[in-house]
Design an enzyme around this catalytic site. Structure first.
Site, short mmCIF file in Angstrom:
data_model
loop_
_atom_site.label_atom_id
_atom_site.label_comp_id
_atom_site.label_asym_id
_atom_site.label_seq_id
_atom_site.Cartn_x
_atom_site.Cartn_y
_atom_site.Cartn_z
N GLY A 193 21.80 16.27 -22.91
CA GLY A 193 20.92 16.40 -21.72
C GLY A 193 19.57 15.46 -21.78
CD GLU B 126 15.87 19.91 -26.85
OE1 GLU B 126 16.73 19.88 -25.92
OE2 GLU B 126 16.45 20.40 -27.92
CG ASP B 127 17.54 18.99 -22.03
OD1 ASP B 127 17.26 19.58 -23.19
OD2 ASP B 127 18.90 18.97 -21.76
CG ASP C 245 17.78 28.96 -21.26
OD1 ASP C 245 16.78 29.62 -20.57
OD2 ASP C 245 19.04 29.13 -21.26
CB THR C 246 17.60 31.11 -25.62
OG1 THR C 246 18.36 30.28 -26.29
CG2 THR C 246 18.28 31.78 -24.47
N GLY C 247 15.24 29.00 -26.74
CA GLY C 247 14.62 28.60 -27.68
C GLY C 247 15.28 28.50 -28.94
CB THR D 23 19.23 24.58 -28.89
OG1 THR D 23 20.08 25.33 -28.27
CG2 THR D 23 19.76 23.27 -29.27
CG LEU D 24 12.71 23.47 -29.82
CD1 LEU D 24 12.84 22.12 -30.21
CD2 LEU D 24 11.55 23.49 -29.06
CE LYS E 160 16.68 27.31 -17.31
NZ LYS E 160 18.21 27.83 -17.27
CG PHE F 85 22.54 26.80 -14.68
CD1 PHE F 85 22.59 26.93 -15.98
CD2 PHE F 85 23.26 25.56 -14.11
CE1 PHE F 85 23.35 25.86 -16.90
CE2 PHE F 85 24.05 24.60 -15.05
CZ PHE F 85 23.79 24.96 -16.26
CG ASP G 261 26.30 19.23 -18.63
OD1 ASP G 261 25.41 19.77 -19.17
OD2 ASP G 261 27.64 19.59 -18.73
NE ARG H 135 26.21 15.23 -19.35
CZ ARG H 135 25.55 16.01 -20.12
NH1 ARG H 135 24.35 16.39 -20.18
NH2 ARG H 135 26.51 16.84 -20.80
P1 5GP Z 1 18.40 27.10 -25.43
O1 5GP Z 1 19.09 26.95 -26.81
O2 5GP Z 1 17.11 26.83 -25.43
O3 5GP Z 1 18.83 28.53 -25.16
O4 5GP Z 1 19.20 26.17 -24.60
C1 5GP Z 1 18.82 24.85 -24.77
C2 5GP Z 1 20.06 23.97 -24.23
O5 5GP Z 1 20.84 24.66 -22.99
C3 5GP Z 1 19.19 22.71 -23.42
O6 5GP Z 1 19.30 21.45 -24.34
C4 5GP Z 1 20.38 22.52 -22.31
O7 5GP Z 1 21.51 21.77 -22.91
C5 5GP Z 1 21.23 23.88 -22.04
N1 5GP Z 1 20.46 24.33 -20.90
C6 5GP Z 1 19.48 25.30 -20.87
N2 5GP Z 1 19.34 25.64 -19.65
C7 5GP Z 1 19.80 24.92 -18.80
C8 5GP Z 1 19.98 24.90 -17.37
O8 5GP Z 1 19.15 25.41 -16.57
N3 5GP Z 1 20.68 23.74 -16.93
C9 5GP Z 1 21.55 23.08 -17.74
N4 5GP Z 1 22.36 22.38 -17.19
N5 5GP Z 1 21.53 23.41 -19.16
C10 5GP Z 1 20.68 24.21 -19.69
#
Ligand code: 5GP
Length: 182
Positions: free
Chosen positions: A45, A100-101, A104-106, A108-109, A132, A153, A160, A166
């Site tokens: 992303g 990072e792109d 969201d929940t945090g 992954t980071l 977010k 979303f 994507d 993308r």
């Molecule tokens: P997290 O682990 O913070 O929930 O998610 C991070 C990853 O989820 C981002 O790097 C991305 O790939 C994907 N993601 C989270 N929110 C969105 C969204 O609104 N759209 C898309 N396309 N990917 C998202």
């Protein structure tokens, strides 16, 4: 989950993104003068953001890539993260900037930060184009944020939906979620 008829609405224009990329790069140009940071891009992303961002940097820097996969439940990250591609660069004693792109929940980071910390870098900070905040499941510091966005979303500018969209120059909200086939 499949979209029967996908449509989207522009949320952040290409011009707004480019302005923000320059703003973020200027902060890094200032804060990382003489620090030769290594930019760690988490695929896929963030690849477009990284390529625009690093071209606005005027300081010496390096780039490397890693890739994680998180098992998804529909559009949700499950929280189970796995390293699919590791870095090539040795980051011991280095100043790492995770690019990072979106956070969201945090989950992954948080996983990536812990994984990179095992390699004893001098510092780890995060630049994320999008945040977010309301969706956090775990507290994780994001040092440089481009845009705070609502719980929608989004697609485009590297992001994507099922590997599509993308290449859009802007960031858009995927709508008509109600038309999705569960
Ligand atoms: P997290 O682990 O913070 O929930 O998610 C991070 C990853 O989820 C981002 O790097 C991305 O790939 C994907 N993601 C989270 N929110 C969105 C969204 O609104 N759209 C898309 N396309 N990917 C998202």
């Amino acid at each position: 989950m499949k979209i029967l008829e996908s449509s989207y609405e522009v949320m952040i224009t290409s011009q707004e993104i480019q302005k923000k990329v320059i703003y973020l790069a200027d902060l890094i140009n200032e804060d990382y003068k003489d620090k030769n940071p290594i930019l760690v891009c988490n695929l896929k992303g963030a690849f477009i953001f990284l390529s625009d961002f690093c071209r606005c940097l005027t300081i010496p820097h390096e780039v490397d890539f890693m890739s994680t996969s998180s098992y998804k439940k529909g559009m949700e990250t499950s929280g189970i993260v796995r390293i699919v591609k590791d870095l090539k660069t040795n980051i011991i004693g280095r100043n790492v900037l995770i690019i990072e792109d979106i956070v969201d929940t945090g989950l992954t980071l948080n996983y990536i930060k812990k994984f990179l910390a095992l390699h004893n870098p001098l510092s780890i900070r995060v630049v994320s184009l999008l945040n977010k905040k309301d969706r956090r499941k775990i507290e994780v510091d994001v040092d440089y944020i481009g845009f705070e966005i609502p719980d929608k979303f989004i697609i485009g500018y590297g992001l994507d939906y099922e590997e599509k969209y993308r290449g859009l120059k802007y960031i858009a909200e995927l709508i008509d979620i109600k038309n999705m086939d569960k």
